[in-house]
Design a protein around this motif. Structure first.
Motif, mmCIF file in Angstrom:
data_model
loop_
_atom_site.group_PDB
_atom_site.id
_atom_site.type_symbol
_atom_site.label_atom_id
_atom_site.label_comp_id
_atom_site.label_asym_id
_atom_site.label_seq_id
_atom_site.Cartn_x
_atom_site.Cartn_y
_atom_site.Cartn_z
ATOM 1 N N THR A 275 24.703 49.926 43.915
ATOM 2 C CA THR A 275 24.959 50.300 43.126
ATOM 3 C C THR A 275 26.624 50.618 43.173
ATOM 4 O O THR A 275 27.374 50.480 42.035
ATOM 5 C CB THR A 275 24.619 51.400 41.883
ATOM 6 N N PHE A 276 27.309 51.559 43.487
ATOM 7 C CA PHE A 276 28.403 52.382 44.022
ATOM 8 C C PHE A 276 29.818 51.213 43.660
ATOM 9 O O PHE A 276 30.536 50.971 43.282
ATOM 10 C CB PHE A 276 28.488 53.125 44.493
ATOM 11 N N LEU A 277 29.311 50.085 44.899
ATOM 12 C CA LEU A 277 30.253 49.069 45.487
ATOM 13 C C LEU A 277 30.293 48.353 44.526
ATOM 14 O O LEU A 277 31.419 47.742 44.449
ATOM 15 C CB LEU A 277 30.046 48.381 47.177
ATOM 16 N N THR A 278 29.651 47.860 43.368
ATOM 17 C CA THR A 278 29.513 47.164 42.811
ATOM 18 C C THR A 278 30.366 47.220 41.314
ATOM 19 O O THR A 278 30.991 46.406 41.302
ATOM 20 C CB THR A 278 27.968 46.396 42.604
ATOM 21 N N THR A 279 29.781 48.533 41.005
ATOM 22 C CA THR A 279 30.810 49.044 40.272
ATOM 23 C C THR A 279 31.822 49.490 40.855
ATOM 24 O O THR A 279 33.185 48.994 39.714
ATOM 25 C CB THR A 279 30.174 50.060 39.672
ATOM 26 N N LEU A 280 32.935 49.547 41.695
ATOM 27 C CA LEU A 280 33.668 49.927 41.872
ATOM 28 C C LEU A 280 34.320 48.700 42.457
ATOM 29 O O LEU A 280 35.545 47.944 41.816
ATOM 30 C CB LEU A 280 34.089 50.493 43.550
ATOM 31 N N ASN A 281 33.580 47.492 42.625
ATOM 32 C CA ASN A 281 33.934 46.171 43.363
ATOM 33 C C ASN A 281 34.664 45.505 41.463
ATOM 34 O O ASN A 281 35.651 44.806 41.362
ATOM 35 C CB ASN A 281 33.590 45.399 43.364
ATOM 36 N N ALA A 282 33.498 45.981 40.059
ATOM 37 C CA ALA A 282 33.841 44.967 38.353
ATOM 38 C C ALA A 282 34.870 45.762 38.260
ATOM 39 O O ALA A 282 35.589 45.264 37.852
ATOM 40 C CB ALA A 282 32.740 45.243 38.003
ATOM 41 N N TYR A 283 35.165 47.472 38.753
ATOM 42 C CA TYR A 283 36.128 47.935 37.675
ATOM 43 C C TYR A 283 37.294 47.778 38.227
ATOM 44 O O TYR A 283 38.428 46.779 37.869
ATOM 45 C CB TYR A 283 36.521 49.324 38.206
ATOM 46 N N ALA A 284 37.499 47.047 39.939
ATOM 47 C CA ALA A 284 38.697 46.507 39.972
ATOM 48 C C ALA A 284 38.954 45.108 39.261
ATOM 49 O O ALA A 284 40.402 44.374 39.754
ATOM 50 C CB ALA A 284 38.461 46.712 41.574
ATOM 51 N N LEU A 285 38.416 44.012 39.799
ATOM 52 C CA LEU A 285 38.231 43.099 39.227
ATOM 53 C C LEU A 285 38.729 42.483 38.073
ATOM 54 O O LEU A 285 39.203 41.919 37.497
ATOM 55 C CB LEU A 285 37.471 41.974 39.838
ATOM 56 N N THR A 286 38.396 43.056 37.115
ATOM 57 C CA THR A 286 38.247 43.769 35.361
ATOM 58 C C THR A 286 39.797 44.991 34.739
ATOM 59 O O THR A 286 39.459 44.273 33.830
ATOM 60 C CB THR A 286 36.785 43.815 34.877
ATOM 61 N N ARG A 287 39.186 45.082 35.552
ATOM 62 C CA ARG A 287 40.445 46.651 35.038
ATOM 63 C C ARG A 287 41.871 46.864 35.720
ATOM 64 O O ARG A 287 42.391 46.949 34.971
ATOM 65 C CB ARG A 287 39.606 47.782 34.692
ATOM 66 N N VAL A 288 41.685 46.378 37.019
ATOM 67 C CA VAL A 288 42.647 46.331 37.769
ATOM 68 C C VAL A 288 43.855 45.686 37.620
ATOM 69 O O VAL A 288 43.259 44.137 38.239
ATOM 70 C CB VAL A 288 42.892 46.808 38.709
ATOM 71 N N GLN A 289 45.526 45.664 37.264
ATOM 72 C CA GLN A 289 46.096 44.053 36.908
ATOM 73 C C GLN A 289 46.782 44.132 38.604
ATOM 74 O O GLN A 289 47.670 45.007 39.085
ATOM 75 C CB GLN A 289 46.902 43.888 36.399
ATOM 76 N N PHE A 290 46.520 42.605 39.248
ATOM 77 C CA PHE A 290 47.637 43.057 40.896
ATOM 78 C C PHE A 290 46.896 41.335 40.874
ATOM 79 O O PHE A 290 46.506 40.533 40.186
ATOM 80 C CB PHE A 290 46.232 43.343 42.324
ATOM 81 N N ARG A 291 48.294 40.205 41.846
ATOM 82 C CA ARG A 291 48.334 39.764 42.435
ATOM 83 C C ARG A 291 47.270 38.445 42.953
ATOM 84 O O ARG A 291 46.605 39.260 44.149
ATOM 85 C CB ARG A 291 49.620 39.555 43.402
ATOM 86 N N GLY A 292 46.966 37.968 42.785
ATOM 87 C CA GLY A 292 45.616 37.274 43.309
ATOM 88 C C GLY A 292 44.792 37.001 42.616
ATOM 89 O O GLY A 292 43.401 37.094 43.428
ATOM 90 N N ARG A 293 44.469 38.118 41.709
ATOM 91 C CA ARG A 293 43.204 38.236 40.792
ATOM 92 C C ARG A 293 42.194 36.812 40.024
ATOM 93 O O ARG A 293 40.697 37.454 40.315
ATOM 94 C CB ARG A 293 43.539 39.959 39.869
ATOM 95 N N LYS A 294 42.889 36.370 40.088
ATOM 96 C CA LYS A 294 42.534 35.373 38.533
ATOM 97 C C LYS A 294 41.681 34.211 40.628
ATOM 98 O O LYS A 294 39.915 33.291 40.362
ATOM 99 C CB LYS A 294 43.187 34.708 38.380
ATOM 100 N N LEU A 295 41.835 33.985 40.983
ATOM 101 C CA LEU A 295 41.857 33.329 42.095
ATOM 102 C C LEU A 295 40.771 33.946 42.900
ATOM 103 O O LEU A 295 39.788 33.527 43.144
ATOM 104 C CB LEU A 295 43.103 33.690 43.564
ATOM 105 N N ILE A 296 40.541 35.452 43.170
ATOM 106 C CA ILE A 296 39.810 36.119 43.924
ATOM 107 C C ILE A 296 38.425 35.471 43.294
ATOM 108 O O ILE A 296 37.060 34.867 43.457
ATOM 109 C CB ILE A 296 39.727 37.569 43.825
ATOM 110 N N TRP A 297 38.129 35.884 41.888
ATOM 111 C CA TRP A 297 37.124 35.506 40.507
ATOM 112 C C TRP A 297 36.618 34.281 40.778
ATOM 113 O O TRP A 297 36.023 33.739 40.432
ATOM 114 C CB TRP A 297 38.108 35.739 39.211
ATOM 115 N N GLY A 298 38.137 33.108 40.999
ATOM 116 C CA GLY A 298 37.671 31.814 41.038
ATOM 117 C C GLY A 298 36.799 31.669 42.387
ATOM 118 O O GLY A 298 35.692 31.232 42.367
ATOM 119 N N LEU A 299 37.259 32.521 43.298
ATOM 120 C CA LEU A 299 36.779 32.142 44.576
ATOM 121 C C LEU A 299 34.370 32.715 44.632
ATOM 122 O O LEU A 299 33.773 32.541 45.166
ATOM 123 C CB LEU A 299 36.752 32.751 45.491
#
Length: 278
Positions: free
Chosen positions: A85-109
């Motif tokens: 649950t901790f890792l899922t929360t951390l991953n969801a935060y990184a992919l939805t709240r943190v702006q970085f290059r390649g984020r949309k590509l990761i979501w697409g994968l």
């Protein structure tokens, strides 16, 4: 003004009633069969028990070593639940709240992985686990389930996190907070409803997990509830002690039933809220 019910409302209610009966009836049937003798069971499977045999439950507890398997399941589910649950929360935060290059590509994968059957990863996972000497180990199973992200949980929690205002993080950054401090002290408390929802679904999935423990655990002393009851079922072709088997099934159902009874409202509210906010 009272609501007018249409013919289709009645049809849907009837279908839901029939669905509920199809789920509840087998459980009730197993319950009263677990209170009979084997002789009575083979004589008439529909007759009600005349003499209640509570000894079937103590026999199932000892014969199938349900106590040991419950402890194994508690360790496996408890640690996997907290870490996962901790890792899922951390991953969801990184992919939805943190702006970085390649984020949309990761979501697409990640979205693409929804079209791939999970069974395809079974052989590579097993080879990796065997190479790392993590087979036949509850700890290895915990590592596999905790770090193997579930796309559904990630989407559910990611949709919830996306609805939180950005001003909260910007204010924290202006006060000198780091990314992790912002995540832990601001995002996590505000996301508690979504996190609890994901944790509940994870618990039910881990408690009822069979394939992973069945493949990776070879020592009977390390069996979880699912594998333990499967092995008990395999013995029926030699012993035919079905009433004891039914008693064991009722015992292992109790934790998940109690859990669902207490958290059913949270499951429905949280799942609906997460889907709406996503």
């Amino acid at each position: 003004m009272a609501e007018r019910r249409t013919f289709m409302d009645g049809v849907w209610r009837l279908l839901l009633l029939l669905w509920a009966i199809s789920i509840i009836f087998p459980v009730i049937w197993i319950l009263y069969q677990s209170l009979r003798t084997n002789a009575a069971f083979f004589q008439d499977i529909w007759a009600l028990p005349k003499d209640i045999q509570w000894s079937n439950y103590s026999k199932a507890w000892n014969q199938y070593k349900i106590g040991q398997s419950l402890l194994n399941t508690l360790y496996y589910v408890g640690v996997s639940l907290v870490l996962g649950t901790f890792l899922t929360t951390l991953n969801a935060y990184a992919l939805t709240r943190v702006q970085f290059r390649g984020r949309k590509l990761i979501w697409g994968l990640i979205m693409l992985s929804l079209f791939l059957p999970g069974i395809n990863a079974l052989i590579p996972q097993y080879i990796l686990m065997k190479t790392m000497h993590l087979t036949n180990s509850l700890t290895g199973l915990i590592i596999l389930d905790s770090f193997g992200e579930n796309v559904f949980f990630l989407m559910l929690l990611g949709g919830f996190l996306s609805s939180l205002p950005k001003d909260l993080e910007e204010s924290a950054f202006m006060d000198g907070a780091s990314i992790f401090q912002t995540f832990w002290r601001i995002i996590v408390p505000l996301s508690t409803p979504g996190i609890v929802t994901v944790a509940i679904f994870k618990f039910l999935g881990l408690y009822n997990n069979f394939l992973g423990p069945f493949i990776y655990l070879g020592d009977p002393s390390k069996y979880t509830i699912g594998v333990n009851m499967y092995q008990a079922n395999m013995k029926m072709q030699y012993t035919s002690d079905w009433v004891t088997m039914f008693a064991g099934v009722i015992i292992v159902m109790i934790p998940s039933i109690i859990f669902y009874v207490f958290f059913q409202r949270r499951i429905m509210e949280g799942a609906t809220m997460g889907s709406m906010k996503g």
